[in-house]
Design a protein around this motif. Sequence first.
Motif, PDB file in Angstrom:
ATOM      1  N   MET B  76       0.826  -1.205   0.000  1.00  0.00           N
ATOM      2  CA  MET B  76       0.000   0.000   0.000  1.00  0.00           C
ATOM      3  C   MET B  76       0.867   1.265   0.000  1.00  0.00           C
ATOM      4  SD  MET B  76      -2.962  -1.213  -0.249  1.00  0.00           S
ATOM      5  CE  MET B  76      -4.110   0.128   0.062  1.00  0.00           C
ATOM      6  N   LYS B  79       3.124   1.046  -4.471  1.00  0.00           N
ATOM      7  CA  LYS B  79       2.418   0.145  -5.404  1.00  0.00           C
ATOM      8  C   LYS B  79       3.322  -0.341  -6.526  1.00  0.00           C
ATOM      9  CE  LYS B  79       0.593   3.909  -8.262  1.00  0.00           C
ATOM     10  NZ  LYS B  79      -0.586   4.483  -8.921  1.00  0.00           N
ATOM     11  N   ASP B 252      -5.869  -1.713  -3.336  1.00  0.00           N
ATOM     12  CA  ASP B 252      -5.339  -0.373  -3.665  1.00  0.00           C
ATOM     13  C   ASP B 252      -6.204   0.356  -4.685  1.00  0.00           C
ATOM     14  OD1 ASP B 252      -4.388  -2.379  -5.283  1.00  0.00           O
ATOM     15  OD2 ASP B 252      -2.540  -1.343  -5.824  1.00  0.00           O
TER      16      ASP B 252
END
Lengths: 559, 282
Positions: B76, B79, B252
Amino acid sequence: MDYSILIGGAAGQGIETVVELLEKIIKRSGFNIFTYKDYMSMVRGGHNFMQIRFSENEIFTYNNEIDLLFAMTAETITIHKDKVKTDGIIICDENFEDNDVIKLPFDKLVKELGDNRAIGTIGVGFIVKYFGIEYDIAVNTIKTVLKDKNVELNLAAFKAGYEIGESKFKLESLEDNKILINGNQALALGAIAAGVKFYCGYPMTPSTSVMSYISKHANEMNIVVDQVEDEVAALNMALGASYAGVRAMTGSSGGGFALMVEALSLAGIMEIPIVLFNAQRPGPATGLSTRSEQADLRFVIHAGHGEFPKMVIALRNPEDAFYQTARAFNLADKYQIPVILLTDEYLADYEMTVKPFDFSRITIERYITNESEIEDERYKRYKYTDSGISPRLIPGIAKEKLVLVDSHEHNEYGNIDESIETRVNMMKKRMKKLELLKEEIKEPEYIGTENPEVLLVGFGSTYGAIKESILRLNSQDDKFGALIFGDIYPFPIEKLNSYAKKAKKIIVIEQNYLSQLKSLIDEYTDIKVDKSILKYDGRAINSDDIILEINKFLSNDTI
Amino acid sequence: MNCEYELYKPSWCPGCGNYMIRDALKKALEDLDIEPSKVVLVSGIGQAAKMPHYIGLNGFNGLHGRALPPAIGIKMSNKDLTVIVESGDGDTYGEGGNHFIHTIRRNVDIAHFVHNNQIYGLTKGQASPTTALGQKTTLQFDGVKLNPINPLALSLTMGAGFVARGFSGDVKHLSNLMKEAILYKGYAHIDILQPCVVWNKVNTFKWYKDRVYKLNEDYDYTDFEAAYKKALEFGDRIPIGILYKVEKETYDQKFSFIEKGKPLVKAELNPINAQNLLEEFY
């Protein structure tokens, strides 16, 4: 002037809205406010109360005497009537069977207005009239605070309450240039100002409002907020985020913090910067969920198996919560250590007016190394240095270097190494940072006369109560001083030693049973503490309580 | 850069399946041409979890049972990184069981390779959550009294979008599975059967070899019910391959500022940006 209003009732009756309206009205009239919140661990029913104290002078805690008691249940009167001053009043509905109270037609007015929820706002109208607070400020505040939520109903209710009341006081409005904030909001704001990008946690009173505040602003500030499965995950996840290079944070209360202890030790050996907080509540175990204590001091100082450097900062008030939280991130990054913020339910929840926070005072210092500065062909995450601090690279950002962190004892590269030499060198490397921290820590704040005969010593959230005690005591007899610790581990001893030498009596004030602060003084100094004022009933100590205890002690023990 | 290096001699026993799993991982990363510096290998504790020390990648060798939470934090925060978790059956399904369940719920874009030898190796032969009922061990003298976990049925039930089983004895097949898992957008779970040559005298190389079979090419891995049936097949015959694979929104992708913006780790930090938040307190 110095007035207190107590609003009491059952959970679910809307006490919070009444308090929010009154606080904002009084604040916008330019007065200082301190609101104490006492609530039970239930969603409906029980007895909750909030106490708004306000004054033209600075105030730092709540007090034990009430000018106006607004009772939304009959039980509220029974519980609190002894606190009402002789010239104070109690207001309640006309159907309550009490004497010596002002009975108002709340039920009747509510029926006319057609909405039960308006009771509180009728009370607000009465209270504004009673204290002679400016009518226009009140009306404008209701409009802005409630926005589109039933403004018309509440304005009608306010006016109805205003009309049935009479003015006892006439308060001249002052300039309003402060903010009204609680400790958890200030802590969360400090973290956001410091650039926190990852916050994870598990809901636990009284820590939760930090997470909910950050979550509310997560999208605009680009922060990932993750409600984790448990606190074990919380700290491990935050450590992953910090390893990856963002500023990360987690927090909980005693029980949840206990679950983080394993990973705290991981932060220690991996040397990953992390900021976490423990909003204390009384234990052991579930204890008193919604109440306050300072009994985790020793627990957080010693939290984690094995030995590793860490820092503990006790937050003293909302301003401290803001600035110290932001500072904690710099310290964690500088020394690659966990920094623990110690707060409690009292500080988490009380609201007070303070000078607006100065964001330009916040600095962001990351101490992250550039790849080009690394000379070793293979990057040594745990390179031996004079300071014990190794240059830190971020994985993926460094293009030709790999970053390996490890929970085992490891060599400079981060690879498992069980050799005697590596073990001893790595222990020394890590623990060197503890020595550096001793130079970094801030001495406690001193308040009072320069050569005190009586020295009070406290830490964290008792700051306001102790400060107000000193001001009150010294106005009678200027012989008192107080040291209140913020940074508490490593334990700063310079000011303590110098003021202790001057004082004839030393009194420690803290909210636990074992007098844990005294035990730190015993451990790190030769100072003899004469008395511990201890409170462990779950309710915050205030200056009335402290002065009573001090006078009792001093009258038995002449200086 | 190459992820191969010989600095550290693994402390794995000769003949251990971990060697083959490492070979498969190296091959997968090389085939996919992923820079080692863009990969983080996260692990917990156990023999399998020592992998970050024996391969040239970024590594986070954390606590027993706690490999998944840091992997989530890493992905997170950045990415752009390929995040791979490798740990054993005890680490993942025992000590880390709760994290396993909730990681599947999140559907974070990570690949999770579980070395499942149905025994505890590092602590010398106690039962793991996947040891067969009744099997005698160095601790369970009367045989295991708990029913074993079915890892694939569990991850399917929890809603994992990529569920597969591999076998350390077939490196090429395993390597291809790993490639698919790494490329998959979301949480990808491979349970890898692996003999423990020292502590598991039941589930030997031969035991697995005699039972595993590859799923047919006409097997429909988007069929949940078929996948569930295959997940329950663990006896005389054990299927290997991708049991289930469907597209799912990843964690995400649910954060618009991550989905649309640059990795969080590259965000510019400025305290003044937060100053407006004070407004509500006036």
